[in-house]
Write an enzyme that holds these catalytic residues in place. Structure first.
Site, PDB file in Angstrom:
ATOM      1  N   CYS A   6       0.992  -1.237   0.004  1.00 30.98           N
ATOM      2  CA  CYS A   6       0.058  -0.009   0.171  1.00 30.98           C
ATOM      3  C   CYS A   6       0.832   1.050  -0.017  1.00 30.98           C
ATOM      4  CB  CYS A   6      -0.866  -0.129   1.243  1.00 30.98           C
ATOM      5  SG  CYS A   6      -1.766  -1.482   1.415  1.00 30.98           S
TER       6      CYS A   6
ATOM      7  N   CYS B 101       1.426   3.487   3.116  1.00 27.43           N
ATOM      8  CA  CYS B 101       1.498   3.034   4.433  1.00 27.43           C
ATOM      9  C   CYS B 101       2.952   2.885   4.869  1.00 27.43           C
ATOM     10  CB  CYS B 101       0.888   1.682   4.512  1.00 27.43           C
ATOM     11  SG  CYS B 101       1.034   0.715   6.163  1.00 27.43           S
TER      12      CYS B 101
ATOM     13  N   CYS C 268     -10.391  -0.086  18.672  1.00 23.52           N
ATOM     14  CA  CYS C 268      -9.997  -0.845  17.374  1.00 23.52           C
ATOM     15  C   CYS C 268      -8.464  -1.272  17.336  1.00 23.52           C
ATOM     16  CB  CYS C 268      -9.983   0.045  16.127  1.00 23.52           C
ATOM     17  SG  CYS C 268     -11.728   0.911  16.119  1.00 23.52           S
TER      18      CYS C 268
ATOM     19  N   CYS D 298     -13.376  -3.490  17.759  1.00 24.14           N
ATOM     20  CA  CYS D 298     -13.131  -3.664  16.252  1.00 24.14           C
ATOM     21  C   CYS D 298     -11.793  -4.271  16.086  1.00 24.14           C
ATOM     22  CB  CYS D 298     -13.402  -2.367  15.727  1.00 24.14           C
ATOM     23  SG  CYS D 298     -12.992  -2.121  13.658  1.00 24.14           S
TER      24      CYS D 298
ATOM     25  N   CYS E 230     -16.836  -2.139   8.781  1.00 23.92           N
ATOM     26  CA  CYS E 230     -16.360  -0.555   9.111  1.00 23.92           C
ATOM     27  C   CYS E 230     -15.320  -0.541   7.573  1.00 23.92           C
ATOM     28  CB  CYS E 230     -15.303  -0.378  10.244  1.00 23.92           C
ATOM     29  SG  CYS E 230     -14.368   1.035  10.026  1.00 23.92           S
TER      30      CYS E 230
HETATM   31  S1  SF4 Z   1      -0.555  -2.701   7.125  1.00 25.80           S
HETATM   32 FE1  SF4 Z   1      -0.218  -1.112   5.589  1.00 25.80          FE
HETATM   33  S2  SF4 Z   1       0.635  -2.255   4.099  1.00 25.80           S
HETATM   34 FE2  SF4 Z   1      -0.146  -3.663   5.224  1.00 25.80          FE
HETATM   35  S3  SF4 Z   1      -2.255  -3.870   4.623  1.00 25.80           S
HETATM   36 FE3  SF4 Z   1      -2.293  -2.548   6.134  1.00 25.80          FE
HETATM   37  S4  SF4 Z   1      -2.288  -0.663   5.014  1.00 25.80           S
HETATM   38 FE4  SF4 Z   1      -1.309  -2.162   3.652  1.00 25.80          FE
END
Ligand code: SF4
Length: 317
Positions: A57, A60, A97, A129, A189
């Protein structure tokens, strides 16, 4: 007011682009049909397993694909989690959460430990959550039996833009997990992140996807990107707060009974912008200094803000 799941793209686009006073008026009508306008739910989000996630992602800091300087931490112990939940409750949170940086949940001792955490938080009479990545049907069932109220699994963005943000999974994977959560009787959610370089049409498309889920997600977090050094979106252009207002108001109109959560990125908004988001129909915020790994306003700062606005924290789970 009738709950609809058949909003057309055109209707959603027209709503999103209404003049701001009309958009907020419509959102207020929807909001007041289902919620108290002065009430905001306070939630706390704790990272129970940090960093080293195999997903990519682009936003992230916990992805193993990037070097964002987030130290990896193993799964917390359930007693520490319960203590954190107790503290959050004493600071006014009614929902707790727990987030783990996993691609998916694996059966075994880590999952058993998460189940123990869920039981521990549920015993505090809070909404519980989790966000743990992809889930199978039987894992969803076991979480439900342990007392889980809600499972977070965001669609993040539009199906059209998804591949620019994540390449290690597809949109269908997300929808499948959401289906398993629903089937187990856990509330959903599910929301997205704005400010990742997507267009307004992508935001409209994301809102369309959410509004077509039947039933609607009970909780719809709208996040504003917090750019993290070391990630591909580190230099993303700053989002105009009015985009958050438009997206929140449109979400409120499309999904009037859901809790719309003003989630990550709140530190980048002025108090006036946050007030506009509340007017647009947001009725939940995350409190506490950290939102997983990103800085967030403290509980005391949030109580002060609510007092200034003449609003109050929702009571009880
Ligand atoms: S921790 Fe970060 S890299 Fe892993 S699935 Fe969640 S948002 Fe994506």
């Amino acid at each position: 007011m009738r709950i609809r799941h058949d909003w057309s793209r055109d209707e959603i686009r027209k709503t999103y682009w209404l003049p701001i006073p009309e958009l907020i008026f419509q959102a207020q009508l929807a909001h007041r049909a289902f919620h108290r306008p002065e009430e905001v739910q306070l939630c706390r989000l704790l990272s129970i397993k940090t960093g080293g996630c195999p997903e990519d992602c682009a936003y992230c800091s916990q992805s193993a694909h990037y070097d964002a300087g987030v130290p990896r931490e193993t799964l917390m112990n359930p007693q520490d989690v319960q203590r954190a939940a107790q503290r959050a409750k004493s600071e006014g949170a009614t929902r707790f959460c727990m987030g783990a940086a996993w691609r998916q949940v694996s059966d075994g001792k880590d999952f058993d430990r998460v189940l123990e955490m869920v039981r521990g938080v549920a015993a505090l009479d809070m909404e519980v959550c989790c966000t743990l990545g992809m889930l199978t049907e039987s894992q969803a069932r076991r979480l439900k039996e342990a007392g889980l109220t809600a499972y977070n699994h965001n669609l993040d963005t539009s199906p059209e833009f998804y591949g620019q943000i994540i390449t290690t999974r597809v949109y269908e994977d997300r929808l499948r997990t959401i289906g398993h959560v629903r089937k187990a009787g856990i509330t959903v959610c599910c929301g997205g992140i704005l400010g990742m370089g997507e267009s307004d049409e992508d935001r409209i498309s994301l809102l369309e996807q959410l509004s077509r889920l039947d039933p609607h997600p009970e909780s719809v977090p709208i996040n504003m990107l917090v750019p993290n050094e070391g990630t591909p979106l580190a230099n993303a252009e700053e989002l105009d707060p009015l985009v958050m207002v438009r997206a929140i108001a449109t979400a409120r109109i499309l999904m009037p009974a859901s809790r719309v959560r003003l989630a990550a990125g709140r530190r980048g908004l002025s108090q006036e912008a946050v007030a506009l988001c509340f007017l647009a129909g947001a009725n939940s915020i995350f409190t506490g200094e950290k939102l997983l790994t990103t800085p967030n306003p403290s509980a005391s700062a949030d109580h002060e803000m609510l007092a200034t606005l003449g609003m109050r924290a929702m009571q009880g789970a």
